[in-house]
Design an enzyme around this catalytic site. Structure first.
Site, short mmCIF file in Angstrom:
data_model
loop_
_atom_site.label_atom_id
_atom_site.label_comp_id
_atom_site.label_asym_id
_atom_site.label_seq_id
_atom_site.Cartn_x
_atom_site.Cartn_y
_atom_site.Cartn_z
CG HIS A 1 -5.94 -2.24 -1.32
ND1 HIS A 1 -4.35 -2.39 -0.60
CD2 HIS A 1 -5.46 -1.21 -0.77
CE1 HIS A 1 -3.49 -1.91 0.23
NE2 HIS A 1 -4.05 -0.99 -0.27
CD GLU A 2 -6.74 1.58 -3.25
OE1 GLU A 2 -6.75 2.95 -2.77
OE2 GLU A 2 -4.99 0.80 -3.83
CB CYS B 1 -1.04 -0.50 1.00
SG CYS B 1 -2.70 1.26 1.56
CG HIS C 1 -7.43 2.65 1.59
ND1 HIS C 1 -6.86 2.81 2.36
CD2 HIS C 1 -6.86 1.90 1.00
CE1 HIS C 1 -4.64 1.91 2.64
NE2 HIS C 1 -5.63 2.04 1.59
NI NI Z 1 -4.32 1.26 0.21
#
Ligand code: NI
Length: 186
Positions: free
Chosen positions: A137-138, A93, A141
């Site tokens: 993953h995003e 990341c 966030h």
């Molecule tokens: Ni990330």
């Protein structure tokens, strides 16, 4: 339109949940451009708004290879509407420079979102391809969830983080990956 500073693991904003976008205004379009500019400047595959200190539900990804034309995809108010299968693979990341660790992910996802013009679209990513993993993953966030929360081995991950002078895994933040684990054991 600018390359922004990327928040690093340990900064509070990365753990805060992001707000829905009510209108794809000029301000949001500028945010999208900042995310793209910053992602490309850092050679990232994805970048979410909280990483540049803005808690709105917006992220961008580009999984094109170096020899391919750019292929930015913008997700505003994304929702993962289907997920299945499982995959373990190394992830990093931009908010954790140089630190990579094995994480558990769904192999297949279907996501619904608005594009940069506010138009709805649905996208499917399969078989643990980079796009499927980047979307998860995003999207995480936006809920203050970080890739290390899905790590396969917490103690190994702590060692990797320490090597890069980053704080350890927060045991209270570890994700409930029991569904993925069930898939993995099939
Ligand atoms: Ni990330």
């Amino acid at each position: 339109m600018a390359v922004k500073r990327v928040l690093q693991y340990g900064e509070k904003t990365l753990r805060e949940p992001s707000k829905e976008v009510h209108k794809v205004s000029r301000k949001i379009q500028e945010l999208v451009q900042d995310l793209l500019d910053t992602m490309y400047a850092k050679n990232g595959v994805g970048m979410a708004a909280p990483q540049i200190g803005v808690n709105y539900r917006v992220f961008v990804v580009d999984v094109s290879k170096n020899d391919e034309p750019l292929n930015p995809i913008v997700f505003i108010n994304p929702k993962i509407i289907k997920k299945s299968g499982a995959y373990v693979g190394q992830e990093g990341c931009i908010s954790f420079p140089e630190a990579y660790t094995d994480v558990k992910r769904y192999a297949n996802v279907m996501v619904k979102a608005l594009d940069r013009h506010g138009r709805p679209f649905v996208l499917e990513a399969k078989d643990g391809e980079l796009l499927a993993r980047a979307i998860q993953h995003e999207n995480d966030h936006l809920d203050g969830i970080l890739f290390i929360d899905h790590c396969v081995n917490r103690f190994e991950t702590d060692q990797i983080l320490a090597k890069h002078n980053l704080p350890p895994v927060d045991p209270d933040m570890l994700a409930d990956d029991s569904e993925i684990e069930k898939e993995l054991s099939k």
